[in-house]
Design a protein around this motif. Sequence first.
Motif, PDB file in Angstrom:
ATOM      1  N   VAL A  35       0.860  -1.187   0.000  1.00  0.00           N
ATOM      2  CA  VAL A  35       0.000   0.000   0.000  1.00  0.00           C
ATOM      3  C   VAL A  35       0.897   1.238   0.000  1.00  0.00           C
ATOM      4  CG1 VAL A  35      -1.724   1.308   1.298  1.00  0.00           C
ATOM      5  CG2 VAL A  35      -1.880  -1.196   1.162  1.00  0.00           C
ATOM      6  N   ASP A  36       0.621   2.165  -0.908  1.00  0.00           N
ATOM      7  CA  ASP A  36       1.432   3.373  -1.118  1.00  0.00           C
ATOM      8  C   ASP A  36       2.803   3.061  -1.705  1.00  0.00           C
ATOM      9  OD1 ASP A  36      -0.593   5.029  -0.096  1.00  0.00           O
ATOM     10  OD2 ASP A  36       0.137   4.780   1.962  1.00  0.00           O
ATOM     11  N   GLY A  37       2.994   1.828  -2.174  1.00  0.00           N
ATOM     12  CA  GLY A  37       4.251   1.456  -2.821  1.00  0.00           C
ATOM     13  C   GLY A  37       4.171   1.678  -4.318  1.00  0.00           C
ATOM     14  N   ARG A  38       5.112   1.107  -5.037  1.00  0.00           N
ATOM     15  CA  ARG A  38       5.204   1.300  -6.483  1.00  0.00           C
ATOM     16  C   ARG A  38       3.988   0.724  -7.192  1.00  0.00           C
ATOM     17  NH1 ARG A  38      10.632   0.467 -10.111  1.00  0.00           N
ATOM     18  NH2 ARG A  38       9.664  -0.109 -12.096  1.00  0.00           N
ATOM     19  N   GLN A  39       3.436   1.490  -8.125  1.00  0.00           N
ATOM     20  CA  GLN A  39       2.251   1.091  -8.879  1.00  0.00           C
ATOM     21  C   GLN A  39       2.627   0.182 -10.042  1.00  0.00           C
ATOM     22  OE1 GLN A  39       0.532   4.180 -11.388  1.00  0.00           O
ATOM     23  NE2 GLN A  39      -1.537   3.545 -10.845  1.00  0.00           N
ATOM     24  N   VAL A  40       1.808  -0.828 -10.292  1.00  0.00           N
ATOM     25  CA  VAL A  40       1.967  -1.646 -11.493  1.00  0.00           C
ATOM     26  C   VAL A  40       1.647  -0.773 -12.703  1.00  0.00           C
ATOM     27  CG1 VAL A  40       1.060  -3.603 -12.794  1.00  0.00           C
ATOM     28  CG2 VAL A  40       1.437  -3.810 -10.330  1.00  0.00           C
ATOM     29  N   LYS A  41       2.587  -0.711 -13.642  1.00  0.00           N
ATOM     30  CA  LYS A  41       2.425   0.181 -14.794  1.00  0.00           C
ATOM     31  C   LYS A  41       3.079  -0.439 -16.023  1.00  0.00           C
ATOM     32  CE  LYS A  41       3.145   5.040 -16.108  1.00  0.00           C
ATOM     33  NZ  LYS A  41       3.787   6.327 -15.710  1.00  0.00           N
ATOM     34  N   HIS A  42       2.337  -0.518 -17.122  1.00  0.00           N
ATOM     35  CA  HIS A  42       2.816  -1.119 -18.354  1.00  0.00           C
ATOM     36  C   HIS A  42       2.750  -0.109 -19.502  1.00  0.00           C
ATOM     37  CE1 HIS A  42       2.378  -4.889 -16.260  1.00  0.00           C
ATOM     38  NE2 HIS A  42       1.061  -4.889 -16.314  1.00  0.00           N
ATOM     39  N   LEU A  43       3.801  -0.046 -20.311  1.00  0.00           N
ATOM     40  CA  LEU A  43       3.779   0.706 -21.565  1.00  0.00           C
ATOM     41  C   LEU A  43       3.570  -0.297 -22.694  1.00  0.00           C
ATOM     42  CD1 LEU A  43       4.241   3.242 -23.337  1.00  0.00           C
ATOM     43  CD2 LEU A  43       6.706   2.739 -23.242  1.00  0.00           C
ATOM     44  N   ASN A  44       2.507  -0.119 -23.466  1.00  0.00           N
ATOM     45  CA  ASN A  44       2.171  -1.066 -24.532  1.00  0.00           C
ATOM     46  C   ASN A  44       2.820  -0.641 -25.846  1.00  0.00           C
ATOM     47  OD1 ASN A  44       0.949  -3.329 -25.652  1.00  0.00           O
ATOM     48  ND2 ASN A  44      -0.957  -2.255 -26.146  1.00  0.00           N
ATOM     49  N   LEU A  45       3.634  -1.526 -26.419  1.00  0.00           N
ATOM     50  CA  LEU A  45       4.323  -1.257 -27.683  1.00  0.00           C
ATOM     51  C   LEU A  45       4.055  -2.360 -28.688  1.00  0.00           C
ATOM     52  CD1 LEU A  45       7.829  -0.057 -26.401  1.00  0.00           C
ATOM     53  CD2 LEU A  45       5.818   1.336 -26.945  1.00  0.00           C
ATOM     54  N   ASP A  46       4.214  -2.035 -29.973  1.00  0.00           N
ATOM     55  CA  ASP A  46       4.054  -3.064 -31.000  1.00  0.00           C
ATOM     56  C   ASP A  46       5.185  -4.074 -30.894  1.00  0.00           C
ATOM     57  OD1 ASP A  46       6.306  -2.514 -33.009  1.00  0.00           O
ATOM     58  OD2 ASP A  46       5.335  -0.553 -32.956  1.00  0.00           O
ATOM     59  N   ILE A  47       5.002  -5.231 -31.509  1.00  0.00           N
ATOM     60  CA  ILE A  47       5.912  -6.353 -31.298  1.00  0.00           C
ATOM     61  C   ILE A  47       7.318  -6.062 -31.828  1.00  0.00           C
ATOM     62  CG2 ILE A  47       5.289  -7.532 -33.433  1.00  0.00           C
ATOM     63  CD1 ILE A  47       6.138  -9.122 -29.989  1.00  0.00           C
ATOM     64  N   ASP A  48       7.442  -5.259 -32.873  1.00  0.00           N
ATOM     65  CA  ASP A  48       8.768  -4.955 -33.409  1.00  0.00           C
ATOM     66  C   ASP A  48       9.583  -4.123 -32.415  1.00  0.00           C
ATOM     67  OD1 ASP A  48       8.293  -6.367 -35.733  1.00  0.00           O
ATOM     68  OD2 ASP A  48       7.624  -4.611 -36.866  1.00  0.00           O
ATOM     69  N   GLU A  49       8.978  -3.102 -31.852  1.00  0.00           N
ATOM     70  CA  GLU A  49       9.676  -2.270 -30.867  1.00  0.00           C
ATOM     71  C   GLU A  49       9.941  -3.065 -29.591  1.00  0.00           C
ATOM     72  OE1 GLU A  49      11.768   0.908 -29.895  1.00  0.00           O
ATOM     73  OE2 GLU A  49      10.544   0.925 -31.720  1.00  0.00           O
ATOM     74  N   PHE A  50       8.977  -3.854 -29.199  1.00  0.00           N
ATOM     75  CA  PHE A  50       9.081  -4.753 -28.046  1.00  0.00           C
ATOM     76  C   PHE A  50      10.309  -5.658 -28.196  1.00  0.00           C
ATOM     77  CE2 PHE A  50       7.758  -8.797 -26.004  1.00  0.00           C
ATOM     78  CZ  PHE A  50       7.218  -8.371 -24.796  1.00  0.00           C
ATOM     79  N   THR A  51      10.466  -6.237 -29.385  1.00  0.00           N
ATOM     80  CA  THR A  51      11.591  -7.129 -29.665  1.00  0.00           C
ATOM     81  C   THR A  51      12.914  -6.376 -29.672  1.00  0.00           C
ATOM     82  OG1 THR A  51      10.173  -8.585 -30.989  1.00  0.00           O
ATOM     83  CG2 THR A  51      12.553  -8.745 -31.351  1.00  0.00           C
ATOM     84  N   LYS A  52      12.952  -5.237 -30.341  1.00  0.00           N
ATOM     85  CA  LYS A  52      14.193  -4.455 -30.447  1.00  0.00           C
ATOM     86  C   LYS A  52      14.743  -4.081 -29.079  1.00  0.00           C
ATOM     87  CE  LYS A  52      13.112  -2.356 -34.947  1.00  0.00           C
ATOM     88  NZ  LYS A  52      12.718  -1.096 -35.634  1.00  0.00           N
ATOM     89  N   LEU A  53      13.862  -3.727 -28.159  1.00  0.00           N
ATOM     90  CA  LEU A  53      14.315  -3.331 -26.829  1.00  0.00           C
ATOM     91  C   LEU A  53      14.938  -4.507 -26.085  1.00  0.00           C
ATOM     92  CD1 LEU A  53      11.326  -1.031 -25.809  1.00  0.00           C
ATOM     93  CD2 LEU A  53      13.679  -0.293 -26.259  1.00  0.00           C
ATOM     94  N   ALA A  54      14.316  -5.678 -26.192  1.00  0.00           N
ATOM     95  CA  ALA A  54      14.865  -6.864 -25.526  1.00  0.00           C
ATOM     96  C   ALA A  54      16.232  -7.222 -26.112  1.00  0.00           C
ATOM     97  CB  ALA A  54      13.906  -8.035 -25.664  1.00  0.00           C
ATOM     98  N   VAL A  55      16.372  -7.165 -27.439  1.00  0.00           N
ATOM     99  CA  VAL A  55      17.639  -7.471 -28.091  1.00  0.00           C
ATOM    100  C   VAL A  55      18.703  -6.465 -27.669  1.00  0.00           C
ATOM    101  CG1 VAL A  55      18.833  -7.535 -30.317  1.00  0.00           C
ATOM    102  CG2 VAL A  55      16.613  -8.654 -30.069  1.00  0.00           C
ATOM    103  N   LYS A  56      18.345  -5.192 -27.651  1.00  0.00           N
ATOM    104  CA  LYS A  56      19.305  -4.140 -27.307  1.00  0.00           C
ATOM    105  C   LYS A  56      19.862  -4.333 -25.904  1.00  0.00           C
ATOM    106  CE  LYS A  56      18.284  -0.068 -28.804  1.00  0.00           C
ATOM    107  NZ  LYS A  56      17.696   1.306 -28.944  1.00  0.00           N
ATOM    108  N   GLN A  57      18.996  -4.677 -24.957  1.00  0.00           N
ATOM    109  CA  GLN A  57      19.458  -4.865 -23.581  1.00  0.00           C
ATOM    110  C   GLN A  57      20.392  -6.075 -23.474  1.00  0.00           C
ATOM    111  OE1 GLN A  57      16.906  -3.521 -20.415  1.00  0.00           O
ATOM    112  NE2 GLN A  57      17.088  -5.468 -19.357  1.00  0.00           N
ATOM    113  N   LEU A  58      20.062  -7.155 -24.181  1.00  0.00           N
ATOM    114  CA  LEU A  58      20.938  -8.328 -24.182  1.00  0.00           C
ATOM    115  C   LEU A  58      22.286  -8.014 -24.832  1.00  0.00           C
ATOM    116  CD1 LEU A  58      18.447 -11.194 -25.105  1.00  0.00           C
ATOM    117  CD2 LEU A  58      19.752 -11.014 -22.992  1.00  0.00           C
ATOM    118  N   GLU A  59      22.251  -7.300 -25.940  1.00  0.00           N
ATOM    119  CA  GLU A  59      23.496  -6.960 -26.624  1.00  0.00           C
ATOM    120  C   GLU A  59      24.398  -6.089 -25.761  1.00  0.00           C
ATOM    121  OE1 GLU A  59      22.270  -7.134 -31.355  1.00  0.00           O
ATOM    122  OE2 GLU A  59      22.009  -5.247 -30.261  1.00  0.00           O
ATOM    123  N   ASN A  60      23.815  -5.387 -24.822  1.00  0.00           N
ATOM    124  CA  ASN A  60      24.589  -4.569 -23.901  1.00  0.00           C
ATOM    125  C   ASN A  60      24.954  -5.315 -22.623  1.00  0.00           C
ATOM    126  OD1 ASN A  60      24.916  -1.479 -24.732  1.00  0.00           O
ATOM    127  ND2 ASN A  60      22.996  -2.246 -25.584  1.00  0.00           N
ATOM    128  N   GLY A  61      24.783  -6.643 -22.636  1.00  0.00           N
ATOM    129  CA  GLY A  61      25.273  -7.486 -21.558  1.00  0.00           C
ATOM    130  C   GLY A  61      24.375  -7.612 -20.355  1.00  0.00           C
TER     131      GLY A  61
END
Length: 448
Positions: A287-313
Amino acid sequence: MGKSISLDDVQKYQNNLNERKEAKVLQRAISHDGIANASTDFKAQGKMDPVFSVELDTGAVANQKRSGRCWIFAALNTMRHHLADVFNIKGDFELSQSYTFFWDKFEKSNWFLENVLKTADQPLTSRKVAWLMETPQQDGGQWDMLCAIVDKYGVAPKSAMPETANSNDSSSLNAVLNLKLRKDASVLRKMISEDADDKDIEAKKDEMLNEIYRMLVYALGEPVKEFDFEYRDKDKNYHIDKNLTPKLFFDKYVNVNLDDYVSIINSPTDDKPYNKTYTVDMLGNVVDGRQVKHLNLDIDEFTKLAVKQLENGESVWFGSDVVQKSDRKNGILDDNLFVEDEMFDVDLSLTKAEQLDYGQSVMDHAMVLTGVDIVDGQPTKWKVENSWGDKVGTKGYFVMSHSWFKKFAYQVVINKKYLSDALQKAQSEKPVLLDPWDPMGTLAFNEK
């Protein structure tokens, strides 16, 4: 009145089946071997070699055993990857899942009681109250809920608060705790219906929390307050750090700004336009802690972000529907692995949006992306760290085809620095409130 099935209809269907030359062969094969075995495409299975062009060294897998703590395991695994890299700790080191589990159970109990008070003016037959009483608390959760616990209580090494029988198999604890919470709900609703004083209601709630805390200590152990951290690094050098609290341990050894990490979803349903944020009503723990919050993106952008984070170790926490097209023994997630539609000669195709809208697929399991195979600039398969022990897959690691990822992966947690300025601005906007039973909240209730 609708049309019933007549005996003539049944005979017609049987005659149509008898006209199929392959019918008897298929009947024998499917009934003897089962649907999964009979429909397995071994060519698809052969393509899932555990070889990746981008691969992180993340060590031995953990084991959540008979509990639904996948989201906790996955999150603590991403943290231990970082910790192990910075401090050169060997790969079998783990953070205490039991410590986080304890505080999540306690905070969820308070969250439930607060929602009981908020909905006390509604009848028991209202959909919200019925939904609330169906599962007062559970093992599952979301990334933001994990952050809320860590922000408040920190983390501890597994050696400081190890597993218990009830963390390894949480079914009995969940049953008795939910019984207790439903009993408490009946008491609080009755007090409110009788116009009890606010101070009396708060005192009764405090008494309930005192009892719940006692139950959790008995079942999971008293949460550690201070400990010494001892370890040998990969070079076999001995280290000891004394008199640490879980908060100090997190700040010193994990040292990650959780505010930098945000939830990205891919939900192509009409009710969730892309590039907007969403939250789920009544979903949370602190209670009064961090709120559950989602940003909805298309699958191409969704994929690119996951790949980018992995490529950066850096590994990636992600949520998906793990039971779909899944070979648990061999550790394969591939939507082409089982061809039931060809075997039965029926159309079984649904879009990702239709899967969500019609209840065919829900987010039910969190794991960690630890590698990806890039061919001609495009991902073809992913390496997945699961939390089901080392007896499944390749020592606990799964291979996931990219086509499966596009169909059944619904959430990734990404450092904001990988988002464009426009996406960072979109992520900062006030979220749209979704119903409590929305598919983007199901990881908290359908965990595997």
